[in-house]
Design an enzyme around this catalytic site. Structure first.
Site, PDB file in Angstrom:
ATOM      1  N   ARG A  68       0.819  -1.215   0.000  1.00 54.19           N
ATOM      2  CA  ARG A  68       0.000   0.000   0.000  1.00 54.19           C
ATOM      3  C   ARG A  68       0.855   1.268   0.000  1.00 54.19           C
ATOM      4  NH1 ARG A  68      -3.678   2.607   4.432  1.00 54.19           N
ATOM      5  NH2 ARG A  68      -5.257   3.666   3.161  1.00 54.19           N
ATOM      6  N   HIS A  72       0.375   4.517  -2.410  1.00 51.68           N
ATOM      7  CA  HIS A  72       0.173   5.879  -1.916  1.00 51.68           C
ATOM      8  C   HIS A  72       1.322   6.804  -2.297  1.00 51.68           C
ATOM      9  CE1 HIS A  72      -3.357   5.469   1.086  1.00 51.68           C
ATOM     10  NE2 HIS A  72      -3.459   4.573   0.131  1.00 51.68           N
ATOM     11  N   ASP A  73       2.462   6.247  -2.613  1.00 45.92           N
ATOM     12  CA  ASP A  73       3.541   7.079  -3.155  1.00 45.92           C
ATOM     13  C   ASP A  73       3.224   7.442  -4.604  1.00 45.92           C
ATOM     14  OD1 ASP A  73       5.952   8.435  -3.335  1.00 45.92           O
ATOM     15  OD2 ASP A  73       7.032   6.658  -4.057  1.00 45.92           O
ATOM     16  N   VAL A  76       0.463  10.103  -5.711  1.00 42.81           N
ATOM     17  CA  VAL A  76       0.595  11.510  -5.322  1.00 42.81           C
ATOM     18  C   VAL A  76       1.837  12.080  -5.997  1.00 42.81           C
ATOM     19  CG1 VAL A  76       0.714  13.124  -3.390  1.00 42.81           C
ATOM     20  CG2 VAL A  76      -0.540  10.969  -3.137  1.00 42.81           C
ATOM     21  N   GLY A  78       3.464  11.002  -8.536  1.00 42.69           N
ATOM     22  CA  GLY A  78       4.415  10.025  -9.054  1.00 42.69           C
ATOM     23  C   GLY A  78       5.171   9.258  -7.989  1.00 42.69           C
ATOM     24  N   ASP A  80       7.936   8.811  -6.189  1.00 46.72           N
ATOM     25  CA  ASP A  80       9.119   9.625  -5.892  1.00 46.72           C
ATOM     26  C   ASP A  80       9.471   9.632  -4.405  1.00 46.72           C
ATOM     27  OD1 ASP A  80       7.046  11.034  -4.813  1.00 46.72           O
ATOM     28  OD2 ASP A  80       7.404  12.888  -5.936  1.00 46.72           O
ATOM     29  N   SER A  82       7.873  10.619  -1.985  1.00 41.74           N
ATOM     30  CA  SER A  82       7.381  11.779  -1.224  1.00 41.74           C
ATOM     31  C   SER A  82       6.615  11.327   0.017  1.00 41.74           C
ATOM     32  CB  SER A  82       6.497  12.671  -2.104  1.00 41.74           C
ATOM     33  OG  SER A  82       5.420  11.927  -2.641  1.00 41.74           O
ATOM     34  N   ASN A 100      -3.863   8.705   4.880  1.00 46.62           N
ATOM     35  CA  ASN A 100      -2.617   8.159   5.426  1.00 46.62           C
ATOM     36  C   ASN A 100      -2.570   8.143   6.953  1.00 46.62           C
ATOM     37  OD1 ASN A 100      -1.740   7.939   2.786  1.00 46.62           O
ATOM     38  ND2 ASN A 100      -0.516   9.826   2.830  1.00 46.62           N
ATOM     39  N   PRO A 169      -7.750   7.867  -3.923  1.00 47.29           N
ATOM     40  CA  PRO A 169      -9.193   7.608  -3.941  1.00 47.29           C
ATOM     41  C   PRO A 169      -9.709   7.201  -2.556  1.00 47.29           C
ATOM     42  CG  PRO A 169      -7.996   5.736  -4.844  1.00 47.29           C
ATOM     43  CD  PRO A 169      -6.969   6.796  -4.556  1.00 47.29           C
ATOM     44  N   HIS A 199      -6.341  -5.800  -2.390  1.00 51.94           N
ATOM     45  CA  HIS A 199      -7.139  -5.971  -1.169  1.00 51.94           C
ATOM     46  C   HIS A 199      -7.416  -7.440  -0.867  1.00 51.94           C
ATOM     47  CE1 HIS A 199      -8.730  -1.526  -1.350  1.00 51.94           C
ATOM     48  NE2 HIS A 199      -7.449  -1.601  -1.084  1.00 51.94           N
ATOM     49  N   THR A 200      -6.704  -8.332  -1.491  1.00 49.31           N
ATOM     50  CA  THR A 200      -6.706  -9.746  -1.099  1.00 49.31           C
ATOM     51  C   THR A 200      -5.857  -9.950   0.156  1.00 49.31           C
ATOM     52  OG1 THR A 200      -6.155 -11.992  -1.797  1.00 49.31           O
ATOM     53  CG2 THR A 200      -4.762 -10.270  -2.657  1.00 49.31           C
ATOM     54  N   ASP A 254      -4.091 -14.122  -3.243  1.00 45.74           N
ATOM     55  CA  ASP A 254      -4.811 -15.048  -4.125  1.00 45.74           C
ATOM     56  C   ASP A 254      -5.991 -14.313  -4.751  1.00 45.74           C
ATOM     57  OD1 ASP A 254      -6.691 -14.784  -2.093  1.00 45.74           O
ATOM     58  OD2 ASP A 254      -6.128 -16.654  -1.117  1.00 45.74           O
TER      59      ASP A 254
END
Ligand code: HEM
Ligand SMILES: *[C@@H]1O[C@H](CO)[C@@H](O)[C@H](O)[C@H]1NC(C)=O
Ligand SMILES: *[C@@H]1O[C@H](CO)[C@@H](O)[C@H](O)[C@H]1NC(C)=O
Ligand SMILES: *[C@@H]1O[C@H](CO)[C@@H](O)[C@H](O)[C@H]1NC(C)=O
Ligand SMILES: *[C@@H]1O[C@H](CO)[C@@H](O)[C@H](O)[C@H]1NC(C)=O
Ligand SMILES: *[C@@H]1O[C@H](CO)[C@@H](O)[C@H](O)[C@H]1NC(C)=O
Ligand SMILES: *[C@@H]1O[C@H](CO)[C@@H](O)[C@H](O)[C@H]1NC(C)=O
Length: 326
Positions: A68, A72-73, A76, A78, A80, A82, A100, A169, A199-200, A254
């Site tokens: 994750r 999340h990098d 936002v 690209g 990078d 951040s 976050n 999102p 989200h598995t 899976d």
């Protein structure tokens, strides 16, 4: 009509010039490559893998958390790194953004990886690339597919709290908005469904799925009741209670996530949306019965996500400490 008359040697010359211009200007067109560190840090993959292996053995959920972090990098501005920058008295990073805060985890494991990598090859490997490799290794260690990670990203000297709040999102989005959010990042609806398959693995807080389990109808009744037993209907002390995103096999990568959606047992509103609209229903159904197809599309989409606006050439820097600008 000029191009048919170009000789092949002048086409090659043009390609070389274009390439050199890109290299000298640090153009963002510069390509990431899988062998970027093969001379400068041949131990890189082994070094990262060892730490991720240990971390996921200690706590399997960590694999989910590292995956994750990469998402999340990348979403936002690209991929990078951040997302890794700490807030200071004169700098505000992305860690306290709504998606976050009290939710992203794994920063300490990234620190462990960075320390090990700096010991092996000082000041060579970016934190952004470490995130990409750690995400891949996490998927593999939890039983998912493997792929060659493209590398050569550099680390940002900035971060944006407001972009973290507006570009990631939220789980309240409907299918139309999920599709357009991903489109804004250069990803199509196939990528949306495949990447949501992340989200598995992993867990979510009650605040992320409360409305879905109490106030929505496209959810299996007994599944909703089970979730309600550890997620009270009103905000308060239960807000951070955790539940698995895939109730069947929360630490195995899976295709059970897709089987859950077909059975109206998605945990997040956004998860269940994928099985609510003509444009993505069929794909959810396909992944629920065809794990190989899911794996293939997931790898393709992970590589595409990893290509979002990297800093290359002389842009950005190679951070020494992933938490702060050099
Ligand atoms: C499609 C849009 C997406 C939405 C709306 C969304 C939303 C969320 C939310 C709300 C959580 C729970 C956070 C919490 O309650 O603390 C979560 C967890 C997670 N997300 Fe997503 N996500 C999306 C896409 C992705 C993508 C593309 C990936 C990676 C490729 C990903 C990987 C994960 C993982 C692995 C977890 C569990 C993390 C852990 O246990 O630490 N998600 N997501
Ligand atoms: C393994 O992980 C644990 C928990 O994160 C950490 O304390 C320990 O130092 C790690 N060991 C190695 C060899 O990386
Ligand atoms: C922010 O503060 C640090 C010390 O905490 C200092 O080194 C740095 O130069 C400051 N940055 C700016 C932009 O003022
Ligand atoms: C982030 O979480 C901390 C700890 O719960 C809280 O004190 C802080 O107000 C939160 N920050 C934001 C911006 O929501
Ligand atoms: C999806 O959400 C957007 C933004 O809230 C809204 O404008 C749109 O009408 C919704 N679409 C559907 C099909 O519900
Ligand atoms: C999304 O892009 C991939 C290539 O990256 C392509 O194979 C797939 O067909 C596209 N899906 C849609 C719905 O356009
Ligand atoms: C469910 O919807 C009602 C009516 O809109 C609202 O008052 C209530 O707060 C909602 N509950 C949850 C848990 O979302």
């Amino acid at each position: 009509m000029a191009s048919p008359s170009l000789s092949s040697s002048s086409i090659i010359m043009l390609a070389v010039i274009t390439y050199l211009l890109g290299a000298f200007t640090g153009s963002s067109d510069a390509q990431l490559t899988t062998n970027f560190y093969s001379n400068s840090c041949p131990q890189l993959f082994f070094t990262v893998r060892l730490v991720v292996e240990n971390a996921t053995q200690v706590e399997p959920r960590m694999g989910a958390s590292l995956l994750r972090l990469f998402f999340h990098d990348c979403f936002v501005n690209g991929c990078d790194a951040s997302v890794l920058l700490d807030d200071t008295s004169n700098f505000t990073g992305e860690k306290s953004a709504v998606p976050n805060n009290n939710s992203l985890r794994g920063f300490d494991v990234i620190d462990q990886i960075k320390t090990a990598v700096e010991n092996a090859c000082p000041r060579v490997v970016s934190c952004a690339d470490i995130l990409a490799i750690a995400a891949r290794d996490s998927v593999v260690l939890l039983g998912g597919p493997t792929w060659n990670v493209k590398l050569g990203r550099r680390d940002a000297k900035t971060a944006s709290l407001s972009d973290a709040n507006s570009h990631l999102p939220p789980p309240t989005l409907n299918l139309t908005s999920l599709i357009s959010n991903f489109q804004n990042h250069g990803l199509n609806s196939t990528d949306l469904v495949a990447l949501s398959g992340a989200h598995t693995i992993g867990l979510a807080r009650c605040t992320s799925f409360r409305t879905h389990i109490y106030n929505e109808s496209n959810i299996d009744t007994s599944f909703a009741q089970t979730r309600q037993s550890s997620c009270p209907s009103t905000s308060g002390s239960g807000d951070n209670n955790l539940a698995p995103l895939d109730f069947q096999t929360p630490t195995a990568f899976d295709n059970n996530y897709f089987k859950n959606l077909v059975n109206q047992k998605g945990l997040l509103h956004s998860d269940q949306q994928l099985f609510s609209g003509d444009s993505t229903n069929a794909l959810v159904q396909t992944y629920s019965t065809n794990p190989n197809m899911f794996n293939t599309d997931f790898m393709t989409a992970m590589i595409k996500m990893g290509d979002i606006s990297p800093l290359t050439g002389s842009n950005g820097e190679i951070r020494v400490n992933c938490r702060k600008i050099n």
